[in-house]
Design a protein around this motif. Structure first.
Motif, PDB file in Angstrom:
ATOM      1  N   ARG A   1       0.830  -1.210   0.000  1.00 35.88           N
ATOM      2  CA  ARG A   1       0.000   0.000   0.000  1.00 35.88           C
ATOM      3  C   ARG A   1       0.864   1.258   0.000  1.00 35.88           C
ATOM      4  O   ARG A   1       0.548   2.230  -0.692  1.00 35.88           O
ATOM      5  N   THR A   2       1.945   1.242   0.765  1.00 45.16           N
ATOM      6  CA  THR A   2       2.816   2.415   0.831  1.00 45.16           C
ATOM      7  C   THR A   2       3.505   2.658  -0.503  1.00 45.16           C
ATOM      8  O   THR A   2       3.660   3.801  -0.942  1.00 45.16           O
ATOM      9  N   LEU A   3       3.929   1.590  -1.162  1.00 42.52           N
ATOM     10  CA  LEU A   3       4.556   1.728  -2.482  1.00 42.52           C
ATOM     11  C   LEU A   3       3.556   2.275  -3.498  1.00 42.52           C
ATOM     12  O   LEU A   3       3.887   3.148  -4.308  1.00 42.52           O
ATOM     13  N   LYS A   4       2.315   1.793  -3.422  1.00 44.73           N
ATOM     14  CA  LYS A   4       1.277   2.240  -4.355  1.00 44.73           C
ATOM     15  C   LYS A   4       0.859   3.676  -4.077  1.00 44.73           C
ATOM     16  O   LYS A   4       0.720   4.488  -5.002  1.00 44.73           O
ATOM     17  N   ASP A   5       0.669   4.030  -2.791  1.00 51.59           N
ATOM     18  CA  ASP A   5       0.151   5.358  -2.435  1.00 51.59           C
ATOM     19  C   ASP A   5       1.215   6.448  -2.429  1.00 51.59           C
ATOM     20  O   ASP A   5       0.935   7.598  -2.774  1.00 51.59           O
ATOM     21  N   HIS A   6       2.450   6.080  -2.016  1.00 48.73           N
ATOM     22  CA  HIS A   6       3.481   7.103  -1.821  1.00 48.73           C
ATOM     23  C   HIS A   6       4.763   6.844  -2.607  1.00 48.73           C
ATOM     24  O   HIS A   6       5.696   7.655  -2.544  1.00 48.73           O
ATOM     25  N   GLY A   7       4.834   5.714  -3.305  1.00 46.86           N
ATOM     26  CA  GLY A   7       6.026   5.411  -4.090  1.00 46.86           C
ATOM     27  C   GLY A   7       7.262   5.152  -3.262  1.00 46.86           C
ATOM     28  O   GLY A   7       8.383   5.318  -3.737  1.00 46.86           O
ATOM     29  N   LYS A   8       7.087   4.737  -2.005  1.00 42.86           N
ATOM     30  CA  LYS A   8       8.214   4.501  -1.109  1.00 42.86           C
ATOM     31  C   LYS A   8       8.233   3.050  -0.670  1.00 42.86           C
ATOM     32  O   LYS A   8       7.192   2.482  -0.328  1.00 42.86           O
ATOM     33  N   ILE A   9       9.428   2.454  -0.662  1.00 46.20           N
ATOM     34  CA  ILE A   9       9.598   1.072  -0.211  1.00 46.20           C
ATOM     35  C   ILE A   9      10.012   1.106   1.257  1.00 46.20           C
ATOM     36  O   ILE A   9      11.071   1.636   1.597  1.00 46.20           O
ATOM     37  N   LEU A  10       9.165   0.552   2.109  1.00 46.86           N
ATOM     38  CA  LEU A  10       9.483   0.498   3.533  1.00 46.86           C
ATOM     39  C   LEU A  10      10.454  -0.635   3.811  1.00 46.86           C
ATOM     40  O   LEU A  10      10.332  -1.720   3.256  1.00 46.86           O
ATOM     41  N   SER A  11      11.422  -0.371   4.669  1.00 42.86           N
ATOM     42  CA  SER A  11      12.409  -1.386   5.005  1.00 42.86           C
ATOM     43  C   SER A  11      12.889  -1.173   6.421  1.00 42.86           C
ATOM     44  O   SER A  11      12.914  -0.048   6.924  1.00 42.86           O
TER      45      SER A  11
END
Length: 498
Positions: free
Chosen positions: A171-181
């Protein structure tokens, strides 16, 4: 919300099953098979145990709701903010630790305090004919059972939280273009996992048996002398020491291949595609290392192909430019060779020399954007036509900036854009002066000028080698960088002598 609901159901199911097995299973069996109780005492203890379980479940449920509130808030949002996503992501990663704290906190205290209090009251009212000493042993047993239960719940929760983590990442990649790690954050140490797990798994049966044996001996009034307790303590110490040492050896056995894989990944990440990990293992790590080496080899092969493609691109672009003007054929290659000589004498590192050659090959690529009537004109250029010619460094840099990957082109842009700047600030396109001109621009300026002076043109014959060097000598500090120009003059003078 479906992911959260499934997650919550799975946690509650794991918790209820684990708590029931730990409290009513292990704890109940421990109590009711070790003690000799009358029917009334059996009923009273059952009531105390069930009442304590109710208090424990109620208290645990309150803390459970507190700990899962972050997830509920996140999944109730149509489009969570990046701050909420990061907070929930890190909360999810540390949720198994919070589960352990719940079991060792409200879970343990919610069971033991009511149970011990009610048991003490029942003993004082003569409803139970048990010594108060048993309460001390029961509290030790409760800690053991809670610790074992916490370890099991930790691993079950780690598994249960993974779909939540995956959903938050997607969801974060789709909504904000950021990969959480979690790569740069604090991890849960695998050493701690192994040591605590092995310690409880190895010593739990031993300690539980010791407690049960103590109750049994006390209940039977069997004579227990000091030598027995010395022996019992010695056996327990050996068991605990063995568990701790075994956990240490297990961790070290796992740590070595992990460290080697991590070192290999660091080498690949920093640009060393020749990284390789030696396969010295006969367990599952052998497959991981084989996969890593295969990946590194594939990256090396792909990198070699990319380099060949880039080199082919540079050579093709240079040849295309030279083909437009038969009178300057070979100019780009010669400038690249001269620039490399200057760069080597100036002590540039190998990687910079490679980039310098590429920039020199393409330094005039912007002339593709200059009309033939201007570029190929044999007579002297008018001021308007010369202004058009002066645009080619910027055009060239703009062309290369569009080539992907940009990281491969970016180091070349200064040499292409600034090779017509003058050391005294009277050049173009930006009138940079001195060492404000990037070093690639200053080097290519010397190489380009020398080749232009010594090459034949339709309107003039090329100068002699000596005359071109004399002009470079005269222009040191005004048109060209004095240090770089001097290096080139010395090198070319030695060549003419030899």
């Amino acid at each position: 919300m479906k992911i959260y609901e499934n997650f919550e159901k799975r946690l509650l199911r794991n918790y209820v099953i684990g708590s029931t097995a730990a409290v009513l299973g292990v704890g109940g069996v421990f109590v009711f098979t070790t003690l000799r109780l009358s029917t009334l005492e059996f009923s009273i203890l059952c009531g105390i145990l069930l009442t304590s379980c109710f208090v424990m479940f109620s208290l645990e449920y309150v803390f459970f709701r507190m700990h899962t509130a972050v997830f509920k808030n996140y999944f109730s949002k149509q489009k969570p903010t990046i701050q909420l996503a990061e907070k929930t992501y890190f909360h999810a990663h540390h949720f198994p630790i919070r589960t352990v704290k719940r079991i060792l906190g409200p879970h343990l205290l919610g069971l033991s305090i009511p149970a011990l209090s009610l048991t003490a009251i029942a003993i004082s009212l003569d409803y139970l004919s048990l010594p108060y000493y048993y309460m001390y042993l029961a509290s030790l047993g409760a800690i053991l059972v809670a610790g074992m239960h916490a370890i099991i719940e930790f691993f079950l929760t780690t598994k249960a939280v993974q779909p939540v983590l995956r959903s938050i990442q997607e969801r974060t990649l789709k909504d904000h273009g950021k990969i959480l790690s979690l790569a740069t954050s604090k991890h849960i140490s695998i050493q701690r996992k192994i040591q605590w797990s092995t310690l409880f798994i190895g010593t739990f049966p031993l300690l539980l048996f010791a407690l049960a044996n103590q109750v049994r001996l006390y209940h039977l009034s069997a004579p227990v002398n000091g030598s027995y307790w010395s022996w019992a303590f010695f056996i327990l110490l050996i068991g605990i020491s063995f568990a701790i040492y075994g956990a240490y050896l297990l961790f070290k056995d796992i740590q070595q291949p992990m460290n080697e894989l991590q070192a290999g990944m660091y080498e690949v990440r920093t640009g060393n595609s020749n990284a390789k990990v030696n396969d010295l293992y006969s367990d599952e790590f052998s497959k991981l290392i084989k996969g890593f080496n295969h990946m590194a080899q594939a990256i090396q092969s792909r990198e070699h192909e990319n380099k060949q493609l880039l080199e082919s691109f540079f050579a093709t672009m240079a040849a295309t430019l030279d083909a437009r003007d038969p009178y300057t054929a070979g100019h780009s290659l010669r400038v690249a060779d001269y620039a490399m000589k200057i760069g080597q004498m100036a002590g540039l590192p190998f990687q910079q020399l490679v980039q310098l050659r590429k920039a020199a090959l393409l330094h005039d690529i912007g002339k593709i954007g200059i009309p033939d009537v201007v570029l190929l004109k044999e007579a002297k250029l008018t001021s308007e036509e010369f202004e058009q010619i002066k645009k080619h460094p910027v055009i060239g840099a703009d062309i290369l900036a569009q080539v992907q990957p940009f990281d491969a082109m970016q180091p070349l842009l200064p040499g292409v854009r600034y090779h017509h700047e003058r050391y005294d600030g009277k050049g173009y396109p930006e009138q940079l002066a001195g060492e404000n001109i990037p070093i690639f621009g200053r080097i290519i300026a010397v190489a380009d000028a020398y080749d232009a002076m010594t090459s034949d043109r339709p309107y003039r014959k090329g100068m002699t080698h000596e005359k071109a060097l004399a002009i470079l000598e005269e222009g040191k500090g005004t048109q060209w960088d004095p240090y770089l120009a001097q290096l080139f003059i010395e090198e070319m003078s030695l060549k003419s002598i030899s």
